[in-house]
Write a protein that holds these residues in place. Structure first.
Motif, PDB file in Angstrom:
ATOM      1  N   ASN A  74       0.808  -1.232   0.000  1.00  0.00           N
ATOM      2  CA  ASN A  74       0.000   0.000   0.000  1.00  0.00           C
ATOM      3  C   ASN A  74       0.834   1.271   0.000  1.00  0.00           C
ATOM      4  O   ASN A  74       0.401   2.302   0.517  1.00  0.00           O
ATOM      5  CB  ASN A  74      -0.967   0.025   1.194  1.00  0.00           C
ATOM      6  N   SER A  75       2.035   1.215  -0.586  1.00  0.00           N
ATOM      7  CA  SER A  75       2.893   2.398  -0.578  1.00  0.00           C
ATOM      8  C   SER A  75       3.660   2.512  -1.888  1.00  0.00           C
ATOM      9  O   SER A  75       4.743   1.925  -2.033  1.00  0.00           O
ATOM     10  CB  SER A  75       3.875   2.344   0.602  1.00  0.00           C
ATOM     11  N   PRO A  76       3.131   3.247  -2.861  1.00  0.00           N
ATOM     12  CA  PRO A  76       3.890   3.469  -4.097  1.00  0.00           C
ATOM     13  C   PRO A  76       5.258   4.107  -3.842  1.00  0.00           C
ATOM     14  O   PRO A  76       6.231   3.803  -4.537  1.00  0.00           O
ATOM     15  CB  PRO A  76       2.986   4.409  -4.907  1.00  0.00           C
ATOM     16  N   ARG A  77       5.336   4.971  -2.824  1.00  0.00           N
ATOM     17  CA  ARG A  77       6.614   5.609  -2.500  1.00  0.00           C
ATOM     18  C   ARG A  77       7.649   4.555  -2.117  1.00  0.00           C
ATOM     19  O   ARG A  77       8.811   4.612  -2.535  1.00  0.00           O
ATOM     20  CB  ARG A  77       6.423   6.618  -1.371  1.00  0.00           C
ATOM     21  N   GLU A  78       7.209   3.571  -1.323  1.00  0.00           N
ATOM     22  CA  GLU A  78       8.094   2.487  -0.927  1.00  0.00           C
ATOM     23  C   GLU A  78       8.496   1.649  -2.133  1.00  0.00           C
ATOM     24  O   GLU A  78       9.642   1.216  -2.261  1.00  0.00           O
ATOM     25  CB  GLU A  78       7.394   1.618   0.121  1.00  0.00           C
ATOM     26  N   ALA A  79       7.544   1.425  -3.048  1.00  0.00           N
ATOM     27  CA  ALA A  79       7.834   0.649  -4.256  1.00  0.00           C
ATOM     28  C   ALA A  79       8.871   1.351  -5.122  1.00  0.00           C
ATOM     29  O   ALA A  79       9.791   0.717  -5.668  1.00  0.00           O
ATOM     30  CB  ALA A  79       6.555   0.412  -5.055  1.00  0.00           C
ATOM     31  N   ILE A  80       8.763   2.670  -5.234  1.00  0.00           N
ATOM     32  CA  ILE A  80       9.736   3.438  -6.019  1.00  0.00           C
ATOM     33  C   ILE A  80      11.114   3.350  -5.381  1.00  0.00           C
ATOM     34  O   ILE A  80      12.124   3.149  -6.061  1.00  0.00           O
ATOM     35  CB  ILE A  80       9.268   4.902  -6.153  1.00  0.00           C
ATOM     36  N   ARG A  81      11.152   3.482  -4.046  1.00  0.00           N
ATOM     37  CA  ARG A  81      12.435   3.375  -3.345  1.00  0.00           C
ATOM     38  C   ARG A  81      13.068   2.002  -3.552  1.00  0.00           C
ATOM     39  O   ARG A  81      14.295   1.873  -3.609  1.00  0.00           O
ATOM     40  CB  ARG A  81      12.230   3.612  -1.845  1.00  0.00           C
ATOM     41  N   ALA A  82      12.211   0.973  -3.677  1.00  0.00           N
ATOM     42  CA  ALA A  82      12.714  -0.389  -3.857  1.00  0.00           C
ATOM     43  C   ALA A  82      13.200  -0.638  -5.279  1.00  0.00           C
ATOM     44  O   ALA A  82      13.807  -1.677  -5.553  1.00  0.00           O
ATOM     45  CB  ALA A  82      11.630  -1.398  -3.498  1.00  0.00           C
ATOM     46  N   GLY A  83      12.912   0.306  -6.202  1.00  0.00           N
ATOM     47  CA  GLY A  83      13.397   0.162  -7.571  1.00  0.00           C
ATOM     48  C   GLY A  83      12.334  -0.178  -8.588  1.00  0.00           C
ATOM     49  O   GLY A  83      12.649  -0.622  -9.693  1.00  0.00           O
ATOM     50  N   MET A  84      11.062   0.036  -8.233  1.00  0.00           N
ATOM     51  CA  MET A  84       9.975  -0.227  -9.179  1.00  0.00           C
ATOM     52  C   MET A  84       9.573   1.040  -9.917  1.00  0.00           C
ATOM     53  O   MET A  84       9.717   2.152  -9.402  1.00  0.00           O
ATOM     54  CB  MET A  84       8.729  -0.748  -8.448  1.00  0.00           C
ATOM     55  N   ALA A  85       9.043   0.838 -11.129  1.00  0.00           N
ATOM     56  CA  ALA A  85       8.439   1.923 -11.897  1.00  0.00           C
ATOM     57  C   ALA A  85       7.175   1.371 -12.536  1.00  0.00           C
ATOM     58  O   ALA A  85       7.141   0.218 -12.967  1.00  0.00           O
ATOM     59  CB  ALA A  85       9.391   2.431 -12.966  1.00  0.00           C
ATOM     60  N   LEU A  86       6.115   2.184 -12.577  1.00  0.00           N
ATOM     61  CA  LEU A  86       4.835   1.747 -13.147  1.00  0.00           C
ATOM     62  C   LEU A  86       4.359   2.724 -14.205  1.00  0.00           C
ATOM     63  O   LEU A  86       4.093   3.893 -13.905  1.00  0.00           O
ATOM     64  CB  LEU A  86       3.773   1.623 -12.049  1.00  0.00           C
ATOM     65  N   ARG A 122       8.743  19.117 -17.419  1.00  0.00           N
ATOM     66  CA  ARG A 122       8.132  18.967 -16.099  1.00  0.00           C
ATOM     67  C   ARG A 122       7.615  17.541 -15.900  1.00  0.00           C
ATOM     68  O   ARG A 122       7.732  16.977 -14.813  1.00  0.00           O
ATOM     69  CB  ARG A 122       6.994  19.982 -15.950  1.00  0.00           C
ATOM     70  N   ASN A 123       7.046  16.941 -16.950  1.00  0.00           N
ATOM     71  CA  ASN A 123       6.548  15.573 -16.840  1.00  0.00           C
ATOM     72  C   ASN A 123       7.673  14.573 -16.600  1.00  0.00           C
ATOM     73  O   ASN A 123       7.582  13.710 -15.725  1.00  0.00           O
ATOM     74  CB  ASN A 123       5.777  15.183 -18.108  1.00  0.00           C
ATOM     75  N   ILE A 124       8.734  14.686 -17.386  1.00  0.00           N
ATOM     76  CA  ILE A 124       9.835  13.722 -17.258  1.00  0.00           C
ATOM     77  C   ILE A 124      10.503  13.827 -15.901  1.00  0.00           C
ATOM     78  O   ILE A 124      10.895  12.821 -15.290  1.00  0.00           O
ATOM     79  CB  ILE A 124      10.856  13.904 -18.396  1.00  0.00           C
ATOM     80  N   ALA A 125      10.626  15.067 -15.379  1.00  0.00           N
ATOM     81  CA  ALA A 125      11.318  15.276 -14.109  1.00  0.00           C
ATOM     82  C   ALA A 125      10.407  15.090 -12.897  1.00  0.00           C
ATOM     83  O   ALA A 125      10.866  15.205 -11.758  1.00  0.00           O
ATOM     84  CB  ALA A 125      11.928  16.675 -14.083  1.00  0.00           C
ATOM     85  N   ALA A 126       9.125  14.748 -13.126  1.00  0.00           N
ATOM     86  CA  ALA A 126       8.138  14.772 -12.037  1.00  0.00           C
ATOM     87  C   ALA A 126       8.506  13.878 -10.857  1.00  0.00           C
ATOM     88  O   ALA A 126       8.400  14.276  -9.699  1.00  0.00           O
ATOM     89  CB  ALA A 126       6.762  14.385 -12.577  1.00  0.00           C
ATOM     90  N   VAL A 127       8.933  12.646 -11.140  1.00  0.00           N
ATOM     91  CA  VAL A 127       9.169  11.689 -10.061  1.00  0.00           C
ATOM     92  C   VAL A 127      10.504  11.944  -9.364  1.00  0.00           C
ATOM     93  O   VAL A 127      10.669  11.628  -8.186  1.00  0.00           O
ATOM     94  CB  VAL A 127       9.116  10.239 -10.589  1.00  0.00           C
ATOM     95  N   ILE A 128      11.470  12.544 -10.069  1.00  0.00           N
ATOM     96  CA  ILE A 128      12.818  12.741  -9.487  1.00  0.00           C
ATOM     97  C   ILE A 128      13.054  14.168  -9.020  1.00  0.00           C
ATOM     98  O   ILE A 128      14.181  14.539  -8.683  1.00  0.00           O
ATOM     99  CB  ILE A 128      13.913  12.364 -10.519  1.00  0.00           C
TER     100      ILE A 128
END
Length: 517
Positions: A325-337, A355-361
């Motif tokens: 239940n944590s997309p933030r945790e999934a991203i930290r673990a190395g996942m992308a969706l 802005r779109n490409i840089a959104a997550v980082i």
């Protein structure tokens, strides 16, 4: 003495329908006789739904013949279709929950008594007569709220009979029903057939087609393929006609060295959605979950990434558990969706490419708490270049780009996080053939560089062309796991419809719906 010629209740021939440049239906043909139950089958995107919507008055055809009871028709609304004797029974009917069962049946046509007041005694009596004729036990006086899907469908059927519908279309009516409820629905359908009504039955479940239907029509890629008596055909023949394509050169899949597991899913379950999912994706491997609409592919992916909850099971990345239940945790673990709906869930349509490409980082781009345009541009430019995003400038808004470029931008956004696992849902939906090939080439290159990829697609040729391993889901369970050399259109489709046998490898830990492990 010459035999009596029976005129078809429904006659569609070479019907076409396009939405802008997209041809949803190229040559749809369906001829249904009175007193018969006619199955309409085909893969996702075969054109079945568009054909039904034309009959139901939702869409107008562009060309072709459309006749109902020997009369040329061209419905401009659903009301016109209903008035002509057409009823569509959907998987999940929409009733007025706070009204009685009888009021739902006779909505807008209530029997009136003295002073033009609703004659409830007559209304309840007529509703009871309808249920008696159908052989079902429902109380006309109870409210619709809380009724099962099966009972709601029976109410819709009773409404159709009260309108003297000559043609009933059942669109995936059994998807949410139990075995007992399916048996009751089939008994009702046979009674309607015996009364001389024509029924169209749309289903992905071949065992139901062969149990219930008299005739079957197959569609593929928006066009009519064949019609046969159910007694004269077989599951294998229907599957062959449904898929009937070879994997083209649109899938430039390169050989890769497959390494250690990156994603491991064990016993993942969510009540009513998916059950006991075991899944492994290794470094350099493309795994393709396959299945029909409602099989649970996207739901599993969303649960793995933490967007949706799950009841039990475990998700690990390179052996380390990932908190649910944590997309933030999934991203930290190395996942992308990369989600299925890129415009609604993957793209900020009124923001620039940069802005779109840089959104997550973005959190990693700031200095002293400030994020400058130049920092975003510096981070986004290499990815836009690598994915060959065709834009005049990086400040172009997402809404103004083509579907293919939008998909590339969403991909670039997630690749900029340097993930170890890429989950991509419907990677080429709504984009042109040339851009599809570019996306496929990119995915193949990323796998070659060691990225683990979970690629969900409703296009079977895409799965067969790109996946190193195909995991097939049917009604929320994995029914087969096939290596690339074993995965054919026929084997995948049989497993996707539940019509599997000993010739189809069943994944360890899954249950064969026809018995055994």
């Amino acid at each position: 003495m010459s035999a009596t010629v029976v005129e078809p209740t429904l006659e569609l021939r070479d019907v076409a329908k396009s939405f802008g440049p997209v041809a949803a239906l190229r040559a749809g043909t369906l001829v249904v006789d009175p007193g018969s139950i006619h199955a309409l089958v085909g893969e996702n995107g075969a054109g079945k739904s568009t054909l039904v919507k034309i009959v139901a008055g939702v869409h107008r055809r562009d060309s072709g013949t459309f006749r109902l009871r020997s009369t040329d028709v061209d419905f401009g609304s659903t009301a016109e279709s209903k008035a002509a004797g057409v009823a569509v029974i959907y998987q999940e009917p929409t009733l007025f929950p706070d009204l009685s069962v009888a009021e739902n049946i006779f909505m807008g046509r209530h029997p009136l008594g003295a002073g033009r007041r609703i004659d409830r005694a007559t209304m309840y009596s007529r509703a009871q007569e309808l249920f008696d004729g159908l052989g079902v036990n429902l109380d006309p006086r109870r409210t619709a709220k809380g009724l099962s899907i099966a009972d709601q469908q029976i109410i819709e059927i009773a409404k159709a009979i009260s309108l003297d519908a000559a043609l009933l279309i059942m669109d995936e009516p059994t998807a949410a029903l139990s075995g007992v409820e399916v048996d009751r629905l089939f008994a009702v359908a046979r009674n309607l057939r015996d009364e001389g009504r024509a029924l169209v039955f749309i289903s992905h479940r071949f065992e139901e087609v062969f149990e219930l239907c008299d005739m079957v029509t197959v569609m593929r890629d928006g066009a009519y393929i064949s019609t046969a008596a159910v007694a004269d055909t077989s599951v294998d023949e229907i599957v062959q006609q449904m898929v009937g394509r070879e994997v083209a050169e649109l899938f430039p899949k390169q050989d890769t060295t497959i390494g250690d597991p990156v994603l491991e899913v064990r016993g993942l379950s969510r009540t009513g959605v998916f059950d006991d999912i075991d899944l492994v994706v290794r470094r350099g491997e493309i795994v393709g979950p396959a299945g029909l609409v409602g099989a649970g592919r996207s739901e599993v992916a969303r649960a793995v990434f933490g967007v949706d909850p799950y009841d039990r099971g475990e998700v690990t990345m390179s052996g380390r558990p990932v908190r649910p239940n944590s997309p933030r945790e999934a991203i930290r673990a190395g996942m992308a969706l990369v989600p299925e709906d890129r415009r609604q869930q993957g793209l900020i349509v009124d923001a620039s490419v940069t802005r779109n490409i840089a959104a997550v980082i973005r959190n990693g781009l700031g200095r002293l708490g400030l994020i400058t345009d130049s920092a975003e541009s510096h981070a986004a430019s290499p990815w836009a270049s690598r994915l060959e995003v065709k834009t005049a400038a990086l400040d172009m808004e997402g809404a103004t780009m083509s579907g293919g470029n939008q998909q590339k931008v969403v991909l670039a956004k997630w690749l900029a996080t340097e993930p170890r696992l890429l989950i991509i849902d419907e990677p080429t939906r709504g984009i042109d053939v040339g851009t599809k090939s570019e996306v496929h080439r990119l995915l193949s290159e990323l796998a070659g560089q060691g990225l683990a990829i979970l690629m969900i697609s409703s296009e079977l040729p895409e799965v067969l062309g790109m996946a190193d391993r195909v995991v097939v889901l049917h009604e929320g369970r994995i029914t087969a796991e096939l290596d690339r050399e074993d995965a054919t259109a026929e084997t995948v489709m049989r497993a996707a419809t539940g019509a599997i046998d000993d010739s189809v490898p069943v994944a360890a830990g899954t249950t064969n719906p026809e018995g055994g492990r």
